[in-house]
Design an enzyme around this catalytic site. Structure first.
Site, short mmCIF file in Angstrom:
data_model
loop_
_atom_site.label_atom_id
_atom_site.label_comp_id
_atom_site.label_asym_id
_atom_site.label_seq_id
_atom_site.Cartn_x
_atom_site.Cartn_y
_atom_site.Cartn_z
N ASP A 395 0.85 -1.18 0.00
CA ASP A 395 0.00 0.00 0.00
C ASP A 395 0.90 1.24 0.00
OD1 ASP A 395 -2.46 1.59 0.71
OD2 ASP A 395 -1.30 1.89 2.53
N ASP A 605 -1.08 -0.13 6.06
CA ASP A 605 -1.08 0.60 7.33
C ASP A 605 -2.05 -0.03 8.33
OD1 ASP A 605 -3.59 1.43 6.48
OD2 ASP A 605 -2.84 3.32 5.70
N ASP A 609 -6.74 -0.25 4.89
CA ASP A 609 -6.59 -1.41 4.03
C ASP A 609 -6.71 -2.72 4.81
OD1 ASP A 609 -4.28 -1.10 5.35
OD2 ASP A 609 -3.09 -0.57 3.62
P1 ADP Z 1 -3.91 4.52 -0.45
O1 ADP Z 1 -4.37 3.35 -1.22
O2 ADP Z 1 -2.77 5.21 -1.13
O3 ADP Z 1 -3.59 4.22 0.98
P2 ADP Z 1 -6.59 5.44 0.15
O4 ADP Z 1 -7.26 4.21 -0.38
O5 ADP Z 1 -6.59 5.66 1.59
O6 ADP Z 1 -5.12 5.61 -0.46
O7 ADP Z 1 -7.29 6.69 -0.53
C1 ADP Z 1 -7.30 6.83 -1.93
C2 ADP Z 1 -7.50 8.26 -2.32
O8 ADP Z 1 -8.79 8.71 -1.89
C3 ADP Z 1 -6.52 9.22 -1.69
O9 ADP Z 1 -5.34 9.34 -2.45
C4 ADP Z 1 -7.31 10.52 -1.68
O10 ADP Z 1 -7.18 11.15 -2.93
C5 ADP Z 1 -8.74 10.07 -1.50
N1 ADP Z 1 -9.16 10.16 -0.10
C6 ADP Z 1 -9.48 9.15 0.71
N2 ADP Z 1 -9.87 9.57 1.91
C7 ADP Z 1 -9.78 10.92 1.88
C8 ADP Z 1 -10.05 11.96 2.85
N3 ADP Z 1 -10.47 11.70 4.10
N4 ADP Z 1 -9.87 13.23 2.47
C9 ADP Z 1 -9.42 13.50 1.23
N5 ADP Z 1 -9.16 12.58 0.29
C10 ADP Z 1 -9.34 11.30 0.59
MG MG Z 2 -3.40 3.59 2.94
#
Ligand code: ADP
Ligand code: MG
Length: 710
Positions: A395, A605, A609
């Site tokens: 991730d 993390d 995920d």
């Molecule tokens: P990753 O897979 O990199 O850990 P996430 O799945 O947590 O990322 O989130 C994917 C995308 O969704 C982020 O890159 C962001 O653009 C958007 N996102 C998710 N949660 C939030 C939030 N609370 N505020 C703003 N953007 C968010």
């Molecule tokens: Mg993440």
């Protein structure tokens, strides 16, 4: 079952894997028991039962009937670990063992044994045998009443056989080595327990609590959430909680394995079982005992034995056939070869539970060593799977990156779209900042690192976010809330219908710089865009390089973030990537690999995920200290935010499996050779008896190497 309850009963006196099976069977026979798990290392039985059908008294009785003791939990905690086997006693034992072994070997070699045998009269030998062998015979008889054969049963039969044939001296020597073997077994079990006991011994016992009339020292069990606990320099912090006053440097090695102390002041979160070094603090209690990170680690390590590796299942199965096989060989030797002396040798040489111990001793050594260095491994099963895994999925946000993104660019709509540095935002008219105000309010209760960045920006501007109504997290996408009567949606571009052309030109430029964009929509209108930049953890390139060198066939970055940011990072790290994934996409990718027959490791993390981690064959959570969700979701939790632990744990897993295979191979060769030599009369019974602890000691010595590993 209508009524179910989980109880924990401490059991004392189990020295071998077969003992845990006895206790298990004895409890399982009672009515109203739905599940029993007995732990050799943490010396307890965890039982799912129906309290209407069975009482704890009956369970205690079942344990005692099986030949083991029950102690009250409070006494168990206070016992000093490992005190039973002090160095002088062990040295003395070793010397006595050596002398007897020497006498026996020389005696047998010179043929003196025969002479002595004729000289020892039965009225001297018999009481000696009874006295020396009593503790072991008692176990054998108790087991017999439970219709169970234990490894000592065979040896006892051997002793009786020796007596019948009039080999009194042999019988005495057999009993002596039987006791030695018993000690070795207990010592081996004790050593396996040691790492876990050492860990548990660090658990706080009492706390100094601020009361109305002043400070009082009370037992840890009486501390309640919300109590203010006072911790002086050099003291153990007794609870998990928040510092409300004072500053201290805190040694968190007991949890993170990190020797460098950390600074903690008001607002900092501190962990039970860590040590306040310089400075004194007051802590508002959030959790005690098993409700603390330390308590959870102890509990999971204590119960790691339940997550058995497959090799252990096979070995357990084999050991249950082993004793009948040996009895068969003994019968053949007796009735076909008509050699009573060789029969005794067969019965004696086989007396070893080494097969059952070969795997758990090694696994527990590594699990114990891991726990001391910030690695929580929930069971041997995961070490086994990890050692053979070939796909590694990673991730991005919060895992590869620090997860502390900063808002570096802001796009506002003030008669046309403008891009500016965050520092310049302060000079904007307040009306233009409203979208930041609304976004910060919407993000108020989100745990996402980007939410933290938005709130941080807003605080920088000197404001406190308003209270949102109807807050909803949109996992992997963003958040949505009502603020002051307006509908606010914050997150991915996907949440916007379409983007005006002049915006797209600027966002593309930002994206190509590797930024993550946060789109802010008010009542369906795009009002602003925030550009966030996260920092790669400094040790990542080196760690990923090592992991690539460890021979994973697929290493892939999975992220919900945009493709630009992902591509940048993946290229630097020389791995593949997939971007713009939703949490369910990550699960789907894990499953795809699994369906193709791959064994998948996922590093995340552990917060947003968690489902993908759970789906993976081995889910590894980064920086899980203090996050119950992450500790819960992962199979292996890294309690320190350090990527070097990932290649470390892969190497530990492989090393552990090598040791397990060596242990099993060694035991197999020993038993095969011993039984063959004994059955054909090439191994005198006294030699066989003297040798029977060798596999146990071999396993112990071999596995001890794992305890010392970094
Ligand atoms: P990753 O897979 O990199 O850990 P996430 O799945 O947590 O990322 O989130 C994917 C995308 O969704 C982020 O890159 C962001 O653009 C958007 N996102 C998710 N949660 C939030 C939030 N609370 N505020 C703003 N953007 C968010
Ligand atoms: Mg993440």
């Amino acid at each position: 079952m209508a009524n179910a309850e989980k109880v924990e009963v401490p059991v004392i006196g189990m020295d071998c894997m077969e003992c845990t099976q006895h206790v298990n069977r004895s409890i399982s026979r009672l009515p109203g028991i739905s599940h029993v798990e007995v732990f050799l290392t943490s010396e307890k039985a965890v039982i799912q039962l129906d309290p209407d059908l069975v009482s704890e008294r009956e369970i205690h009785k079942a344990i005692r009937d099986a030949g083991y003791e029950v102690v009250p939990l409070s006494e168990k905690r206070l016992e000093i670990p490992g005190s039973e086997y002090s160095k002088p006693i062990l040295t003395l034992l070793g010397i006595v063992f050596g002398v007897v072994l020497f006498v026996v070997v020389v005696g047998e070699w010179l043929g003196l044994f025969e002479v002595v045998t004729q000289l020892v009269p039965w009225y001297i030998a018999l009481p000696l045998i009874g006295l020396l062998g009593y503790p072991v015979f008692r176990k054998v008889i108790k087991a017999a009443f439970q219709r169970q054969i234990i490894s000592h049963t065979l040896m006892s039969v051997g002793v009786i056989a020796a007596c019948i044939t009039g080999e009194w001296a042999t019988a005495v020597v057999l009993v002596f080595f039987m006791r030695v073997g018993d000690y070795v077994e207990r010592f081996t079990a004790e050593r396996a327990r040691r790492a876990i006991k050492d860990l548990a011994a660090m658990a706080p016992q009492s706390a100094r609590v601020q009361g109305k009339t002043g400070e009082t020292e009370i037992p840890i069990g009486d501390v309640k959430a919300g109590d203010t606990v006072i911790v002086r320099p050099g003291e153990l912090i007794p609870v998990d909680g928040e510092v409300i006053a004072g500053h201290a440097t805190i040694d968190q090695a007991s949890i993170t394995g990190e020797a460098m102390p950390v600074e903690a002041g008001p607002g900092a979160h501190v962990f039970a079982a860590t040590v306040a070094q310089l400075g004194s603090i007051r802590v508002r209690t959030a959790g005690i005992g098993t409700d603390t990170t330390f308590g959870k680690i102890i509990q999971l390590v204590e119960e790691a034995e339940a997550h058995r590796a497959n090799v252990q299942r096979v070995a357990d199965k084999f050991s249950s056939y082993y004793l009948p096989i040996v009895l068969g060989i003994a019968a053949v030797t007796m009735f076909i070869r008509r050699d009573p002396i060789a029969t005794v040798a067969v019965l004696v040489v086989a007396c070893s539970c080494a097969f059952a111990l070969a795997t758990p001793i090694a696994m527990l050594a590594s699990i114990g060593a891991g726990a001391k260095h910030g690695l929580l491994i929930k069971g041997g099963k995961y070490l086994e799977t990890l050692a053979g895994a070939d796909v590694l999925l990673i991730d991005k946000t919060g895992t590869l990156t620090l997860g502390q993104p900063q808002i570096v660019k802001v796009m506002v709509n003030d008669k046309g779209w403008h891009l500016m540095d965050t520092a310049a935002v302060k000079t904007m008219p307040p009306a233009d900042l409203e979208f930041i105000h609304l976004a910060a309010a919407a993000e108020r209760y989100s745990e996402h690192p980007l939410a933290e960045a938005v709130r941080h920006l807003y605080e920088e501007l000197g404001f406190t976010p308003a209270e949102p109504d109807d807050f909803r997290a949109l996992p992997g996408v963003g958040v949505q809330a009502d603020v002051a009567g307006k509908q606010v949606v914050v997150g991915l571009q996907r949440l916007t219908a379409d983007l005006p052309g002049d915006i797209e030109r600027i966002t593309t430029q930002l994206l190509s710089q590797g930024a993550t964009l946060i789109y802010v929509h008010i009542d369906g209108q795009l009002q602003g865009v925030l550009g966030a930049q996260d920092t790669l953890r400094p040790e990542v390139p080196q760690a990923i390089g090592e992991l690539l060198g460890l021979g994973f066939s697929h290493v892939e970055l999975l992220t919900g973030d945009n493709a630009y940011a992902a591509a940048d990072l993946a290229k630097d790290l020389k791995i593949k990537y997939r971007a713009e994934l939703l949490p369910e996409d990550k699960i789907r990718i894990v499953k795809e690999y699994q369906n193709q027959g791959h064994t998948v490791v996922m590093v995340g993390d552990g917060v947003n995920d968690a489902p993908a981690l759970a789906q993976a064959d081995v889910g590894i959570a980064m920086g899980a200290a203090g996050s119950d969700v992450a500790i819960e979701a992962a199979h292996i939790a890294l309690l320190r935010e350090d990527w070097n632990l990932v290649p470390d744990v892969v190497r530990i897993a492989r090393r552990t499996m090598r040791v397990v295979k060596m242990n099993i191979g060694f035991t197999a060769v020993y038993n095969l050779l011993g039984l063959t030599l004994a059955a054909f009369g090439y191994l005198p019974p006294v030699f066989a008896a003297a040798l029977q602890s060798i596999p146990d000691l071999g396993i112990l010595a071999n596995s001890s190497r794992l305890i010392k590993q970094k």
